[in-house]
Design a protein around this motif. Structure first.
Motif, PDB file in Angstrom:
ATOM      1  N   ALA A  26       0.837  -1.188   0.000  1.00  0.00           N
ATOM      2  CA  ALA A  26       0.000   0.000   0.000  1.00  0.00           C
ATOM      3  C   ALA A  26       0.883   1.252   0.000  1.00  0.00           C
ATOM      4  CB  ALA A  26      -0.917   0.009   1.222  1.00  0.00           C
ATOM      5  N   GLY A  27       0.368   2.304  -0.639  1.00  0.00           N
ATOM      6  CA  GLY A  27       1.072   3.576  -0.663  1.00  0.00           C
ATOM      7  C   GLY A  27       1.939   3.759  -1.885  1.00  0.00           C
ATOM      8  N   GLY A  28       2.090   5.006  -2.296  1.00  0.00           N
ATOM      9  CA  GLY A  28       2.999   5.344  -3.378  1.00  0.00           C
ATOM     10  C   GLY A  28       2.501   4.936  -4.749  1.00  0.00           C
ATOM     11  N   ILE A  29       3.413   4.993  -5.712  1.00  0.00           N
ATOM     12  CA  ILE A  29       3.116   4.679  -7.114  1.00  0.00           C
ATOM     13  C   ILE A  29       3.874   3.428  -7.523  1.00  0.00           C
ATOM     14  CG2 ILE A  29       3.361   5.457  -9.502  1.00  0.00           C
ATOM     15  CD1 ILE A  29       3.064   8.319  -8.537  1.00  0.00           C
ATOM     16  N   THR A  30       3.146   2.462  -8.046  1.00  0.00           N
ATOM     17  CA  THR A  30       3.754   1.275  -8.633  1.00  0.00           C
ATOM     18  C   THR A  30       3.506   1.317 -10.130  1.00  0.00           C
ATOM     19  OG1 THR A  30       3.479  -0.089  -6.652  1.00  0.00           O
ATOM     20  CG2 THR A  30       3.747  -1.236  -8.750  1.00  0.00           C
ATOM     21  N   ASP A 155      -8.989   4.121  -1.802  1.00  0.00           N
ATOM     22  CA  ASP A 155      -7.597   4.022  -1.377  1.00  0.00           C
ATOM     23  C   ASP A 155      -6.695   3.562  -2.522  1.00  0.00           C
ATOM     24  OD1 ASP A 155      -8.102   4.842   1.211  1.00  0.00           O
ATOM     25  OD2 ASP A 155      -8.395   2.801   1.970  1.00  0.00           O
ATOM     26  N   TYR A 156      -7.268   2.761  -3.444  1.00  0.00           N
ATOM     27  CA  TYR A 156      -6.488   2.192  -4.540  1.00  0.00           C
ATOM     28  C   TYR A 156      -6.990   2.757  -5.868  1.00  0.00           C
ATOM     29  CZ  TYR A 156      -4.903  -1.063  -0.980  1.00  0.00           C
ATOM     30  OH  TYR A 156      -4.359  -1.605   0.162  1.00  0.00           O
ATOM     31  N   VAL A 157      -6.055   3.231  -6.691  1.00  0.00           N
ATOM     32  CA  VAL A 157      -6.374   3.848  -7.973  1.00  0.00           C
ATOM     33  C   VAL A 157      -5.580   3.145  -9.061  1.00  0.00           C
ATOM     34  CG1 VAL A 157      -6.353   5.981  -9.316  1.00  0.00           C
ATOM     35  CG2 VAL A 157      -6.785   6.071  -6.847  1.00  0.00           C
ATOM     36  N   LEU A 158      -6.281   2.651 -10.089  1.00  0.00           N
ATOM     37  CA  LEU A 158      -5.657   1.938 -11.194  1.00  0.00           C
ATOM     38  C   LEU A 158      -5.773   2.789 -12.465  1.00  0.00           C
ATOM     39  CD1 LEU A 158      -7.293  -1.573 -10.580  1.00  0.00           C
ATOM     40  CD2 LEU A 158      -5.277  -0.587  -9.457  1.00  0.00           C
ATOM     41  N   LEU A 159      -4.658   3.039 -13.116  1.00  0.00           N
ATOM     42  CA  LEU A 159      -4.636   3.899 -14.300  1.00  0.00           C
ATOM     43  C   LEU A 159      -3.930   3.185 -15.448  1.00  0.00           C
ATOM     44  CD1 LEU A 159      -3.529   7.193 -12.505  1.00  0.00           C
ATOM     45  CD2 LEU A 159      -5.861   6.552 -13.145  1.00  0.00           C
ATOM     46  N   ASP A 160      -4.644   3.010 -16.546  1.00  0.00           N
ATOM     47  CA  ASP A 160      -4.090   2.309 -17.702  1.00  0.00           C
ATOM     48  C   ASP A 160      -3.616   3.317 -18.745  1.00  0.00           C
ATOM     49  OD1 ASP A 160      -3.330   0.441 -19.523  1.00  0.00           O
ATOM     50  OD2 ASP A 160      -5.333  -0.360 -19.906  1.00  0.00           O
ATOM     51  N   GLU A 161      -2.323   3.520 -18.791  1.00  0.00           N
ATOM     52  CA  GLU A 161      -1.666   4.426 -19.743  1.00  0.00           C
ATOM     53  C   GLU A 161      -2.300   5.827 -19.757  1.00  0.00           C
ATOM     54  OE1 GLU A 161      -0.496   2.925 -23.558  1.00  0.00           O
ATOM     55  OE2 GLU A 161      -0.793   0.861 -22.923  1.00  0.00           O
ATOM     56  N   GLU A 184       0.088  13.337  -0.878  1.00  0.00           N
ATOM     57  CA  GLU A 184      -0.768  14.183  -0.046  1.00  0.00           C
ATOM     58  C   GLU A 184      -2.117  13.552   0.279  1.00  0.00           C
ATOM     59  OE1 GLU A 184      -1.129  18.116  -1.613  1.00  0.00           O
ATOM     60  OE2 GLU A 184       1.054  18.398  -1.815  1.00  0.00           O
ATOM     61  N   LEU A 185      -2.627  12.700  -0.633  1.00  0.00           N
ATOM     62  CA  LEU A 185      -3.935  12.082  -0.401  1.00  0.00           C
ATOM     63  C   LEU A 185      -3.818  10.655   0.103  1.00  0.00           C
ATOM     64  CD1 LEU A 185      -5.797  13.329  -3.625  1.00  0.00           C
ATOM     65  CD2 LEU A 185      -5.649  14.446  -1.387  1.00  0.00           C
ATOM     66  N   GLY A 186      -2.598  10.135   0.130  1.00  0.00           N
ATOM     67  CA  GLY A 186      -2.381   8.794   0.638  1.00  0.00           C
ATOM     68  C   GLY A 186      -2.913   7.690  -0.254  1.00  0.00           C
ATOM     69  N   ARG A 187      -3.028   7.949  -1.550  1.00  0.00           N
ATOM     70  CA  ARG A 187      -3.554   6.939  -2.462  1.00  0.00           C
ATOM     71  C   ARG A 187      -2.459   5.943  -2.872  1.00  0.00           C
ATOM     72  NH1 ARG A 187      -8.326   9.462  -4.241  1.00  0.00           N
ATOM     73  NH2 ARG A 187      -8.891  10.764  -2.459  1.00  0.00           N
ATOM     74  N   THR A 188      -2.872   4.717  -3.107  1.00  0.00           N
ATOM     75  CA  THR A 188      -2.009   3.699  -3.702  1.00  0.00           C
ATOM     76  C   THR A 188      -2.330   3.670  -5.186  1.00  0.00           C
ATOM     77  OG1 THR A 188      -2.002   2.377  -1.674  1.00  0.00           O
ATOM     78  CG2 THR A 188      -1.372   1.265  -3.714  1.00  0.00           C
ATOM     79  N   CYS A 200      10.712   5.338 -13.555  1.00  0.00           N
ATOM     80  CA  CYS A 200      11.844   5.449 -12.633  1.00  0.00           C
ATOM     81  C   CYS A 200      11.782   6.726 -11.811  1.00  0.00           C
ATOM     82  CB  CYS A 200      13.148   5.383 -13.422  1.00  0.00           C
ATOM     83  SG  CYS A 200      14.622   5.689 -12.432  1.00  0.00           S
ATOM     84  N   HIS A 201      11.448   7.834 -12.464  1.00  0.00           N
ATOM     85  CA  HIS A 201      11.500   9.131 -11.789  1.00  0.00           C
ATOM     86  C   HIS A 201      10.363   9.317 -10.789  1.00  0.00           C
ATOM     87  CE1 HIS A 201      12.654  13.301 -11.235  1.00  0.00           C
ATOM     88  NE2 HIS A 201      11.415  13.666 -11.459  1.00  0.00           N
ATOM     89  N   TYR A 202       9.156   8.841 -11.135  1.00  0.00           N
ATOM     90  CA  TYR A 202       7.990   9.091 -10.296  1.00  0.00           C
ATOM     91  C   TYR A 202       7.529   7.859  -9.507  1.00  0.00           C
ATOM     92  CZ  TYR A 202       7.504  13.484 -12.848  1.00  0.00           C
ATOM     93  OH  TYR A 202       7.734  14.720 -13.399  1.00  0.00           O
ATOM     94  N   GLY A 203       7.995   6.676  -9.882  1.00  0.00           N
ATOM     95  CA  GLY A 203       7.521   5.466  -9.230  1.00  0.00           C
ATOM     96  C   GLY A 203       8.277   5.146  -7.951  1.00  0.00           C
ATOM     97  N   ASP A 204       7.565   4.562  -7.014  1.00  0.00           N
ATOM     98  CA  ASP A 204       8.195   4.024  -5.805  1.00  0.00           C
ATOM     99  C   ASP A 204       8.617   2.578  -6.027  1.00  0.00           C
ATOM    100  OD1 ASP A 204       7.650   6.229  -3.687  1.00  0.00           O
ATOM    101  OD2 ASP A 204       5.717   5.938  -4.688  1.00  0.00           O
ATOM    102  N   ARG A 205       7.882   1.895  -6.910  1.00  0.00           N
ATOM    103  CA  ARG A 205       8.179   0.521  -7.274  1.00  0.00           C
ATOM    104  C   ARG A 205       7.915   0.346  -8.766  1.00  0.00           C
ATOM    105  NH1 ARG A 205       5.646   0.924  -2.556  1.00  0.00           N
ATOM    106  NH2 ARG A 205       3.679   1.141  -3.679  1.00  0.00           N
TER     107      ARG A 205
END
Length: 251
Positions: A26-30, A155-161, A184-188, A200-205
């Protein structure tokens, strides 16, 4: 946490996904990356229950996506697909308001209107909120769709391209908004990207997908290596140290 256990999906004898076993914290950008046809979008749509599984289980925040009621799942996870067929005579504010449907069932309250305004401001759409969608640029329209998804307040947001068809400036702006939403919003946020350097630049994983399976999963520092990316994308890659981290150069 999002957990995929022995997930499989077969289209025919030559095209299949899985088996996939994966845990996304949970958390951050994958970021899901990989060559065309690797299965990135298919994985995302299965996580969002827009595509059924042939085998295995997917849990989001402890909820089984197959068995959880739609009205409950819609308050846990939201998804934005590549194909956004918009109604031309719909305003930005009306579109963003669709994100409140799991709560309002189409009857917006004063509290809903406040939430809508919050996300219009978050995506810098205040000056455009009364514009019709066909009066917007591609980048503005994409921001409106992302505002709608965030307005669902899952809490979870899925974005396709979400960077599809955006130029460099609008792509950077979009990723900055998503980075801000995660922080700031605590979204995964789980996002399918084609540009490994944005990942690489914006992702946590970074989750590298190839041939319907997870090739590698780790931090940007772990994924951004010459050998790994060359193997995943099947083209020569050299990673160099830039002023803000590692960059991949394709040859």
């Amino acid at each position: 946490m999002i957990t995929l256990s022995n997930v499989r999906k077969s289209y025919n004898s030559e095209v299949s996904i899985g088996p996939v076993d994966l845990q996304i914290p949970a958390g951050g950008i994958t970021a899901l990356v990989g060559p065309n046809g690797a299965g990135k979008s298919t994985l995302l749509t299965m996580i969002g229950r827009l595509l059924g599984l042939d085998e295995g289980t997917i849990e989001i925040g402890g909820y089984d996506v197959t068995t959880t009621k739609s009205k409950d799942l819609a308050k846990i996870v939201s998804i934005l697909r590549q194909e956004n067929h918009y109604v031309t005579r719909l305003t930005v504010r009306q579109l963003v308001g669709f994100g409140r449907f799991p709560y309002s069932k189409g009857r917006l309250t004063v509290a809903d209107e406040e939430v809508i305004s919050r996300y219009i401001d978050f995506l810098d759409l205040r000056a455009l909120e009364n514009r019709y969608l066909d009066q917007l640029s591609g980048g503005q329209r994409q921001r409106a769709y992302v505002a709608m998804v965030l307005c669902q307040e899952t809490d979870y947001v899925l974005l396709d391209e979400p960077l599809n068809n955006l130029d460099m400036r609008h792509s950077v702006q979009m990723m900055q908004h998503l980075h801000k939403a995660a922080r700031e919003l605590g979204r995964t946020i789980i996002i399918v990207l084609h540009d490994i350097n944005f990942a690489c630049h914006y992702g946590d994983r970074i989750c590298a997908v190839k041939d319907g399976r997870i090739a590698e999963f780790g931090t940007p520092e772990e994924i951004m290596t010459d050998d790994l990316l060359t193997r995943v994308f099947e083209t020569p890659v050299e990673c160099i140290n830039g002023p803000r981290g590692r960059l991949a150069c394709f040859y």
